[in-house]
Design an enzyme around this catalytic site. Structure first.
Site, PDB file in Angstrom:
ATOM      1  N   CYS A  84       0.854  -1.185   0.000  1.00 31.63           N
ATOM      2  CA  CYS A  84       0.000   0.000   0.000  1.00 31.63           C
ATOM      3  C   CYS A  84       0.890   1.235   0.000  1.00 31.63           C
ATOM      4  O   CYS A  84       1.692   1.419   0.933  1.00 31.63           O
ATOM      5  CB  CYS A  84      -0.876  -0.038   1.251  1.00 31.63           C
ATOM      6  N   CYS A 208      -1.020   3.829  -6.598  1.00 31.29           N
ATOM      7  CA  CYS A 208      -1.887   3.168  -5.611  1.00 31.29           C
ATOM      8  C   CYS A 208      -2.101   1.753  -6.114  1.00 31.29           C
ATOM      9  O   CYS A 208      -2.394   1.559  -7.305  1.00 31.29           O
ATOM     10  CB  CYS A 208      -3.223   3.904  -5.491  1.00 31.29           C
TER      11      CYS A 208
HETATM   12  N1  DGL Z   1      -4.040   0.574  -2.040  1.00 27.21           N
HETATM   13  C1  DGL Z   1      -3.635   1.693  -1.282  1.00 27.21           C
HETATM   14  C2  DGL Z   1      -2.435   2.418  -1.854  1.00 27.21           C
HETATM   15  O1  DGL Z   1      -1.647   1.829  -2.579  1.00 27.21           O
HETATM   16  C3  DGL Z   1      -4.640   2.599  -0.619  1.00 27.21           C
HETATM   17  C4  DGL Z   1      -6.005   2.757  -1.146  1.00 27.21           C
HETATM   18  C5  DGL Z   1      -6.900   3.409  -0.108  1.00 27.21           C
HETATM   19  O2  DGL Z   1      -7.264   2.720   0.832  1.00 27.21           O
HETATM   20  O3  DGL Z   1      -7.172   4.615  -0.234  1.00 27.21           O
HETATM   21  O4  DGL Z   1      -2.220   3.574  -1.580  1.00 27.21           O
END
Ligand code: DGL
Length: 295
Positions: A84, A208
């Site tokens: 993440c 993301c």
């Molecule tokens: N998948 C996450 C990232 O790479 C975060 C997405 C979220 O929960 O806003 O930042």
């Protein structure tokens, strides 16, 4: 706190822990499984507390430490992949301080590879608000070669739309797809113009892990000549390097016949099970936990 793993689990080689706010980290898990087929994985989606991107650093850092502690204490993970970007930006430094001996890998928008790939000298980044406004991201921007211009778009709501789409059965996915498409179009338009001429962006960085699951939609919007860059594969290679350096790499000869993946969530089980089936071809059941606690 959720259940500990069973005595039988504890007798097996230690797994690699992977976590995200939701299903986005499955894109990293996919690359990890391809790079490290002999390893066991525990994937934890913090769906009960998602999205992270619009929640602020303190909240995301607190959740990141709660999840890391759970995976270390309850699953005895031998390495941790923070799949993440938002959690990496908010908590990677403090995680390294808290777990100095654990191999830790984070995910960052791939600005450097994008800067090497661009021919128009213009790149664009889609990320969550948390990532786009972080000090870590500022440092990545500052390290770009002179002459490479970078446009950045905080994509509020997009991770949630992709998450909602995954929660639908394929038959009922139309509404979720429409909202993902609408947001992708809005943010791609804001970042344009796209193309290979001077002043146009020819490289799009997915900052993301959720956005990887909208890559086809984005490619159609920005055009076939724009290169889309994500981070799953470099993260998987870095994980392999760290495991090898610390003598934790599992020998390939001991490869399990079945996918050795445990899927956990702090929210409802069905969306993660559907996403894992649809996107990774993993027909596994998902255990729903309540991973709570203070930092
Ligand atoms: N998948 C996450 C990232 O790479 C975060 C997405 C979220 O929960 O806003 O930042």
């Amino acid at each position: 706190m959720g259940q500990a793993n069973s005595p039988a689990d504890r007798a097996r080689p230690a797994p690699i822990g992977v976590f995200d706010s939701g299903i986005g980290g499955l894109s990293v898990l996919q690359a990890l499984r391809a790079e490290l087929p002999a390893e066991r994985f525990v994937y934890l989606a913090d769906t009960g507390h998602a999205p992270y991107g619009e929640r602020g650093d303190a909240f995301v850092a607190r959740r990141t430490h709660v999840l890391a502690r759970y995976l270390v204490q309850q699953h005895g993970v031998k390495a941790l992949v923070v799949a993440c970007n938002t959690a990496t930006a908010a908590a990677m430094d403090s995680l390294r301080q808290r777990y100095p001996h654990l191999p830790l890998v984070g995910v960052e928008p791939a600005l450097k590879p994008a800067a090497s790939a661009t021919r128009s000298q213009r790149i664009a980044v889609m990320a969550t608000r948390g990532t786009a406004s972080s000090a870590r991201f500022e440092r990545l921007l500052a390290a770009l070669p002179p002459g490479v211009q970078c446009s950045v778009q905080a994509c509020d709501g997009l991770a949630s739309a992709i998450e909602a789409q995954a929660a639908c059965t394929p038959d009922a996915a139309a509404a979720g797809t429409a909202s993902t498409l609408e947001l992708c179009r809005r943010y791609a338009d804001a970042l344009g113009p796209w193309g290979e001429r001077a002043g146009e962006s020819d490289t799009l960085v997915l900052g993301c892990t959720h956005y990887v699951f909208a890559q086809d939609v984005l490619q159609r919007l920005v055009g076939p000549r724009v290169t889309i860059v994500s981070t799953g594969e470099p993260v998987a290679r870095q994980t392999r390097r760290l495991l090898a350096r610390t003598n934790r790499l599992q020998a390939v000869g001991r490869m399990a016949p079945q996918p050795d993946v445990c899927l956990l969530t702090t929210g409802a089980a069905a969306p993660l099970a559907l996403a894992a089936q649809r996107w990774l071809g993993l027909g596994l059941s998902v255990r729903s936990l309540g991973v709570r606690g203070k930092n």
